[in-house]
Design an enzyme around this catalytic site. Structure first.
Site, mmCIF file in Angstrom:
data_model
loop_
_atom_site.group_PDB
_atom_site.id
_atom_site.type_symbol
_atom_site.label_atom_id
_atom_site.label_comp_id
_atom_site.label_asym_id
_atom_site.label_seq_id
_atom_site.Cartn_x
_atom_site.Cartn_y
_atom_site.Cartn_z
ATOM 1 N N THR A 60 0.841 -1.197 0.000
ATOM 2 C CA THR A 60 0.000 0.000 0.000
ATOM 3 C C THR A 60 0.877 1.249 0.000
ATOM 4 O O THR A 60 2.099 1.154 -0.174
ATOM 5 C CB THR A 60 -1.012 -0.053 1.171
ATOM 6 O OG1 THR A 60 -1.922 1.042 1.025
ATOM 7 C CG2 THR A 60 -0.337 0.027 2.534
ATOM 8 N N LYS A 64 3.553 1.450 -3.881
ATOM 9 C CA LYS A 64 3.024 0.673 -5.015
ATOM 10 C C LYS A 64 3.881 0.792 -6.277
ATOM 11 O O LYS A 64 4.002 -0.160 -7.037
ATOM 12 C CB LYS A 64 1.582 1.093 -5.320
ATOM 13 C CG LYS A 64 0.594 0.702 -4.213
ATOM 14 C CD LYS A 64 -0.818 1.124 -4.579
ATOM 15 C CE LYS A 64 -1.812 0.752 -3.492
ATOM 16 N NZ LYS A 64 -3.201 0.952 -3.929
ATOM 17 N N ASP A 99 -6.823 -3.433 -7.486
ATOM 18 C CA ASP A 99 -7.868 -2.445 -7.178
ATOM 19 C C ASP A 99 -8.964 -2.420 -8.241
ATOM 20 O O ASP A 99 -10.156 -2.359 -7.922
ATOM 21 C CB ASP A 99 -7.258 -1.045 -7.040
ATOM 22 C CG ASP A 99 -6.449 -0.892 -5.758
ATOM 23 O OD1 ASP A 99 -6.776 -1.579 -4.770
ATOM 24 O OD2 ASP A 99 -5.501 -0.090 -5.744
ATOM 25 N N TYR A 213 -15.626 4.400 1.734
ATOM 26 C CA TYR A 213 -16.439 3.413 2.462
ATOM 27 C C TYR A 213 -16.696 3.813 3.915
ATOM 28 O O TYR A 213 -17.331 3.060 4.661
ATOM 29 C CB TYR A 213 -15.822 2.008 2.373
ATOM 30 C CG TYR A 213 -14.411 1.905 2.892
ATOM 31 C CD1 TYR A 213 -13.338 1.964 2.014
ATOM 32 C CD2 TYR A 213 -14.154 1.758 4.247
ATOM 33 C CE1 TYR A 213 -12.037 1.872 2.468
ATOM 34 C CE2 TYR A 213 -12.857 1.661 4.716
ATOM 35 C CZ TYR A 213 -11.803 1.719 3.825
ATOM 36 O OH TYR A 213 -10.515 1.638 4.295
#
Ligand code: ATR
Length: 268
Positions: A60, A64, A99, A213
């Site tokens: 992460t 990346k 992703d 989220y």
């Protein structure tokens, strides 16, 4: 015991140990999923010689791109030069970005009718998440339109993935033809202002989704749902992107079940 984990900086707040722990229990797999903080100055050395006791890792921010330079990239990882999932193939370490895969799987689970849409997918934002989502939609054969506060960034992403950029000032016209609307900005997240979009021009059959989220129902999704649109929250993308690593490491595609969703949602 097989060891996997997530490498990042900072990474302490990752929800991945909880997600993988759920699947270890459900499928009876004896393994460990560790949080592995690696500071930026140590990242090249870490990925150039992945510690032998790791069967694979998730990657992460901010690593990346660094990780992608040291592994054999596949799929979206090769197209975009970023990876978030590494696995061993004999002596070779391979990597991809899950992703976009996770985004499509979440849409398929939450609003499968999105595939029947004929109009373009309209993506708001132009950061790393927008690139992954745009790439996946283009790879799925969809026309993609990007709109972003900073137009130059949208144009750059559009050129990279084979999409079209439109100025924010023209977003009403883009909404009017869209069959899918995706928010990839951080707007709507707890502590951020909402994404203020007038959804009036959006056709009623269009699906609306958010990569935010927390909260599960962002202001954008609340407005869309009230207007009658099918909506998909951002938690599905987080959960589904994790299935890619699990399958590479343990040889079985885990289910994103209601119990997992409830467990992770309870931590928000
Ligand atoms: P990530 O890589 O996680 O997607 P990012 O690169 O910081 O994150 O991208 C954040 C996105 O949210 C960008 O598209 C950003 O717009 P700019 O390119 O104009 O910066 C968008 N964004 C963040 N805050 C915003 C705001 N207040 N209004 C509009 N867009 C915003």
């Amino acid at each position: 015991m097989r060891r996997v984990g997530v490498v990042g900086h900072p990474v302490a707040h990752s929800r991945s140990p909880q997600i993988f722990g759920h699947w270890f229990d459900r499928y009876g797999i004896v393994a460990r999923y560790d949080i592995i903080p690696v500071p930026p100055e140590e990242a090249d050395a870490f990925f150039a010689d992945l510690p032998a006791d790791l069967a694979g890792v998730n990657v992460t921010v901010p690593h990346k791109e660094t990780a992608a330079r040291h592994v054999a990239t596949e799929g979206a990882g090769a197209r975009l030069g970023v990876v978030n999932t590494l696995w061993r193939d004999g002596a070779i370490v391979r990597g991809t970005s899950s992703d976009g895969t996770g985004f499509l799987a979440s849409l398929d689970a939450g609003a499968p009718q999105w595939r029947d849409g004929t109009g373009p997918a309209l993506i708001v934002g132009a950061g790393g998440a927008a690139i992954a989502v745009a790439d996946a939609l283009v790879a799925a054969g969809r026309e993609v339109v990007l709109a972003n506060r900073t137009f130059a960034r949208a144009a750059e992403v559009a050129a990279k993935v084979g999409a079209r950029a439109v100025p924010m000032a023209d977003i009403a016209a883009a909404l009017a033809e869209a069959s899918l609307l995706v928010n990839t900005t951080s707007l709507g997240m707890v502590g951020s202002p909402p994404l203020a979009l007038d959804l009036a021009p959006l056709p009623s059959a269009a699906v609306v989704t958010d990569i935010v989220y927390n909260p599960l129902q962002t202001p954008l999704l609340a407005v869309a749902a009230a207007k009658g649109h099918a909506t998909v929250d951002g938690l599905g993308m987080l959960l589904h992107q994790a299935t890619v690593g699990f399958e590479k490491w343990f040889g079985l595609l885990p289910e994103v079940d209601a119990a997992l969703r409830a467990k992770v949602a309870a931590t928000l």
